[in-house]
Write a protein that holds these residues in place. Structure first.
Motif, mmCIF file in Angstrom:
data_model
loop_
_atom_site.group_PDB
_atom_site.id
_atom_site.type_symbol
_atom_site.label_atom_id
_atom_site.label_comp_id
_atom_site.label_asym_id
_atom_site.label_seq_id
_atom_site.Cartn_x
_atom_site.Cartn_y
_atom_site.Cartn_z
ATOM 1 N N LYS A 122 40.418 -7.062 32.845
ATOM 2 C CA LYS A 122 39.771 -6.227 31.835
ATOM 3 C C LYS A 122 39.070 -7.045 30.765
ATOM 4 N N GLU A 123 39.567 -8.250 30.475
ATOM 5 C CA GLU A 123 38.930 -9.092 29.468
ATOM 6 C C GLU A 123 37.576 -9.603 29.946
ATOM 7 N N LYS A 124 37.511 -10.067 31.191
ATOM 8 C CA LYS A 124 36.262 -10.593 31.747
ATOM 9 C C LYS A 124 35.393 -9.501 32.365
ATOM 10 N N LYS A 125 35.950 -8.291 32.489
ATOM 11 C CA LYS A 125 35.276 -7.179 33.157
ATOM 12 C C LYS A 125 34.907 -7.563 34.592
ATOM 13 N N GLN A 126 35.930 -8.055 35.309
ATOM 14 C CA GLN A 126 35.742 -8.468 36.691
ATOM 15 C C GLN A 126 36.761 -7.772 37.584
ATOM 16 N N ILE A 127 36.358 -7.577 38.837
ATOM 17 C CA ILE A 127 37.204 -6.950 39.843
ATOM 18 C C ILE A 127 37.289 -7.885 41.039
ATOM 19 N N ILE A 128 38.505 -8.059 41.535
ATOM 20 C CA ILE A 128 38.695 -8.779 42.789
ATOM 21 C C ILE A 128 38.983 -7.730 43.850
ATOM 22 N N SER A 129 38.182 -7.756 44.897
ATOM 23 C CA SER A 129 38.304 -6.793 45.987
ATOM 24 C C SER A 129 38.770 -7.519 47.236
ATOM 25 N N GLN A 130 39.803 -6.971 47.866
ATOM 26 C CA GLN A 130 40.321 -7.559 49.104
ATOM 27 C C GLN A 130 39.890 -6.699 50.280
ATOM 28 N N PRO A 131 39.214 -7.278 51.253
ATOM 29 C CA PRO A 131 38.791 -6.504 52.411
ATOM 30 C C PRO A 131 39.974 -6.077 53.265
ATOM 31 N N ASP A 132 39.785 -5.029 54.026
ATOM 32 C CA ASP A 132 40.816 -4.532 54.940
ATOM 33 C C ASP A 132 41.136 -5.600 55.976
ATOM 34 N N GLY A 133 42.408 -5.828 56.211
ATOM 35 C CA GLY A 133 42.821 -6.811 57.200
ATOM 36 C C GLY A 133 42.868 -8.229 56.679
ATOM 37 N N MET A 134 42.431 -8.443 55.446
ATOM 38 C CA MET A 134 42.471 -9.754 54.800
ATOM 39 C C MET A 134 41.814 -10.831 55.658
ATOM 40 N N GLN A 135 40.691 -10.504 56.317
ATOM 41 C CA GLN A 135 40.039 -11.470 57.178
ATOM 42 C C GLN A 135 39.305 -12.557 56.401
ATOM 43 N N ASP A 136 39.093 -12.382 55.122
ATOM 44 C CA ASP A 136 38.536 -13.458 54.309
ATOM 45 C C ASP A 136 39.198 -13.420 52.938
ATOM 46 N N ASP A 137 38.688 -14.242 52.028
ATOM 47 C CA ASP A 137 39.336 -14.407 50.734
ATOM 48 C C ASP A 137 38.999 -13.316 49.721
ATOM 49 N N GLY A 138 38.217 -12.329 50.108
ATOM 50 C CA GLY A 138 37.863 -11.276 49.177
ATOM 51 C C GLY A 138 36.612 -11.610 48.387
ATOM 52 N N LYS A 139 36.285 -10.735 47.460
ATOM 53 C CA LYS A 139 35.083 -10.906 46.659
ATOM 54 C C LYS A 139 35.420 -10.665 45.202
ATOM 55 N N ILE A 140 34.660 -11.312 44.331
ATOM 56 C CA ILE A 140 34.796 -11.094 42.895
ATOM 57 C C ILE A 140 33.498 -10.451 42.417
ATOM 58 N N TYR A 141 33.662 -9.361 41.665
ATOM 59 C CA TYR A 141 32.517 -8.633 41.126
ATOM 60 C C TYR A 141 32.574 -8.632 39.609
ATOM 61 N N GLN A 142 31.411 -8.751 39.006
ATOM 62 C CA GLN A 142 31.255 -8.543 37.573
ATOM 63 C C GLN A 142 30.863 -7.076 37.393
ATOM 64 N N VAL A 143 31.521 -6.394 36.471
ATOM 65 C CA VAL A 143 31.196 -4.999 36.193
ATOM 66 C C VAL A 143 30.292 -4.955 34.974
ATOM 67 N N GLU A 144 29.117 -4.367 35.154
ATOM 68 C CA GLU A 144 28.170 -4.191 34.051
ATOM 69 C C GLU A 144 27.797 -2.723 33.986
ATOM 70 N N GLY A 145 28.437 -2.017 33.074
ATOM 71 C CA GLY A 145 28.216 -0.575 32.971
ATOM 72 C C GLY A 145 28.711 0.124 34.220
ATOM 73 N N LEU A 146 27.795 0.727 34.972
ATOM 74 C CA LEU A 146 28.139 1.417 36.210
ATOM 75 C C LEU A 146 27.856 0.558 37.438
ATOM 76 N N LYS A 147 27.362 -0.658 37.206
ATOM 77 C CA LYS A 147 26.951 -1.530 38.306
ATOM 78 C C LYS A 147 28.012 -2.567 38.640
ATOM 79 N N LEU A 148 28.030 -2.932 39.931
ATOM 80 C CA LEU A 148 28.864 -4.012 40.443
ATOM 81 C C LEU A 148 27.946 -5.152 40.848
ATOM 82 N N ILE A 149 28.236 -6.341 40.356
ATOM 83 C CA ILE A 149 27.435 -7.498 40.732
ATOM 84 C C ILE A 149 28.377 -8.510 41.372
ATOM 85 N N GLU A 150 28.134 -8.803 42.659
ATOM 86 C CA GLU A 150 28.980 -9.760 43.371
ATOM 87 C C GLU A 150 28.696 -11.145 42.814
ATOM 88 N N ILE A 151 29.771 -11.822 42.343
ATOM 89 C CA ILE A 151 29.567 -13.154 41.783
ATOM 90 C C ILE A 151 30.201 -14.254 42.631
#
Length: 178
Positions: free
Chosen positions: A147-176
């Motif tokens: 919540k401090e950095k306004k970032q989300i870590i998303s884990q894909p189904d099956g954990m086939q990779d390390d996941g993704k980190i997104y920056q949240v800007e308003g209503l938008k998701l930006i993959e970082i």
């Protein structure tokens, strides 16, 4: 490389335990099974259920919310039409939380379930004072919300990779980062 992955997994695991506790305290589920009105905080959701909202060749008719009227402090904000029971179980759970970390409650609706569930996101837009369906958020599986950095870590189904980190800007998701 393996050491970096191990360190990241350890850090993510520690953050996940804290995030899950934080999210557990701030998350609420509303379960719609019929035409009814359910409330959380200053929001009320009046659902008109239709058992034959959708049809599939393999399961026949299945229901959903034909019309959802949303109220804030008893004032009508908007009407959302045709929210399908995408998993055809006879109910639709709205998971209420501040997903885009802007201080307002948002909600998710399940769109598919297998080993885990995937969701559609309806984010509250404070400018229009309405919930907006955000297609680019579909299938996002939030594991950690910073919540401090306004970032989300998303884990894909099956954990086939390390996941993704997104920056949240308003209503938008930006993959970082992948």
């Amino acid at each position: 490389m393996k050491n970096k992955i191990l360190i990241l997994i350890t850090l993510f695991s520690a953050m996940l335990v804290k995030a899950q506790q934080d999210d557990k305290d701030s998350s609420t589920t509303l379960s719609f099974t019929k035409s009814e009105t359910l409330s959380v905080a200053d929001l009320s959701f009046q659902a008109i259920w239709d058992d034959k909202l959708s049809y599939s060749d393999n399961i026949g008719y299945y229901g959903g919310i034909a019309e959802l009227r949303v109220f804030k402090n008893k004032k009508h904000l908007q009407t959302i039409k045709n929210i399908e029971d995408g998993i055809a179980l006879g109910y639709i759970n709205f998971e209420m939380n501040d997903y885009n970390i802007d201080g307002y409650l948002d909600f998710t609706v399940p769109i598919s379930c297998g080993r885990s569930c995937n969701y559609s996101y309806y984010l509250y837009n404070s400018k229009t004072k309405k919930f907006e369906y955000r297609k680019e958020w579909d299938y996002l599986r939030i594991q950690i919300m910073d919540k401090e950095k306004k970032q989300i870590i998303s884990q894909p189904d099956g954990m086939q990779d390390d996941g993704k980190i997104y920056q949240v800007e308003g209503l938008k998701l930006i993959e970082i980062k992948k």
